[in-house]
Enzyme design. Sequence first.
Site, short mmCIF file in Angstrom:
data_model
loop_
_atom_site.label_atom_id
_atom_site.label_comp_id
_atom_site.label_asym_id
_atom_site.label_seq_id
_atom_site.Cartn_x
_atom_site.Cartn_y
_atom_site.Cartn_z
N PHE A 35 -10.08 0.03 -0.18
CA PHE A 35 -9.70 -0.82 0.94
C PHE A 35 -10.34 -2.18 0.73
O PHE A 35 -11.56 -2.31 0.75
CB PHE A 35 -10.11 -0.21 2.28
CG PHE A 35 -9.44 -0.91 3.42
CD1 PHE A 35 -8.15 -0.56 3.81
CD2 PHE A 35 -10.08 -1.96 4.09
CE1 PHE A 35 -7.51 -1.24 4.84
CE2 PHE A 35 -9.44 -2.64 5.11
CZ PHE A 35 -8.16 -2.28 5.49
N ASP A 63 0.87 -1.18 0.00
CA ASP A 63 0.00 0.00 0.00
C ASP A 63 0.90 1.23 0.00
O ASP A 63 1.33 1.68 -1.06
CB ASP A 63 -0.90 -0.11 1.25
CG ASP A 63 -1.96 0.96 1.33
OD1 ASP A 63 -2.34 1.51 0.28
OD2 ASP A 63 -2.42 1.26 2.44
P1 IMP Z 1 1.88 -0.48 3.81
O1 IMP Z 1 2.94 -0.44 4.85
O2 IMP Z 1 1.09 0.80 3.79
O3 IMP Z 1 2.38 -0.86 2.44
O4 IMP Z 1 0.80 -1.51 4.27
C1 IMP Z 1 0.96 -2.85 4.24
C2 IMP Z 1 -0.04 -3.53 5.14
O5 IMP Z 1 -1.21 -2.75 5.39
C3 IMP Z 1 -0.53 -4.76 4.46
O6 IMP Z 1 0.31 -5.84 4.73
C4 IMP Z 1 -1.92 -4.93 5.05
O7 IMP Z 1 -1.86 -5.66 6.24
C5 IMP Z 1 -2.39 -3.52 5.34
N1 IMP Z 1 -3.27 -3.01 4.28
C6 IMP Z 1 -3.00 -2.07 3.36
N2 IMP Z 1 -4.02 -1.86 2.52
C7 IMP Z 1 -4.97 -2.73 2.90
C8 IMP Z 1 -6.28 -3.03 2.38
O8 IMP Z 1 -6.79 -2.48 1.39
N3 IMP Z 1 -6.96 -4.00 3.05
C9 IMP Z 1 -6.46 -4.67 4.13
N4 IMP Z 1 -5.25 -4.41 4.62
C10 IMP Z 1 -4.49 -3.46 4.02
#
Ligand code: IMP
Length: 174
Positions: free
Chosen positions: A149, A100
């Site tokens: 999401f 994300d």
């Molecule tokens: P990042 O550090 O922002 O890249 O987020 C990574 C983590 O956030 C992922 O491993 C997920 O656990 C959570 N996450 C990010 N986007 C979503 C989503 O759309 N649905 C559910 N979990 C998410």
Amino acid sequence: MEQIVTYLSAEQIAERVKALGAEIHRDYEDKRLVVVIVLKGSFVFAADLIRAVDTHNLRVDFLGVRSYDGTESSGVVQIVNDLSRPIEHEDVLLVEDIVDTGLTISYLLDLLQTRKPRSLKVCALLHKPARAKIAVPIDYLGFTIEDRFVIGYGLDFAEKYRNLPFLGVLQRAQ
Ligand code: IMP
């Protein structure tokens, strides 16, 4: 009232995961692969993925991280469960559910590099480029998605919905 709308069906996911498994098999055919599964969100994806990699020379390990409160990234990654064995000189594939902001995977790559693996690659089921805060290399990618999401297939909202067999989005019923 909230309603769950299908975003990617179980069949669409299965087809893509099979192709990813074949790609990984080709690249690691003559190597010993260590699959590092990032908990909790990746466990469903990883369970399907490793069964699509046709090799006996594979072991799995788990890395438990917490990086989210609700739907917003805190930017702080906490290791709640570390690997059970060293990965020095190993060919490591880090398996993530979704990239994300990129903060989690970037933190984990830095952390694992300090343990001197022979190689370190990333396999992610989903990528949301619209939300990227930091560029991360994704060697094997399932789907690029819009800024929604998503829940299900291991992904949660406040710990719920991980058991959905497909990826969905929550929508308010009219
Ligand atoms: P990042 O550090 O922002 O890249 O987020 C990574 C983590 O956030 C992922 O491993 C997920 O656990 C959570 N996450 C990010 N986007 C979503 C989503 O759309 N649905 C559910 N979990 C998410």
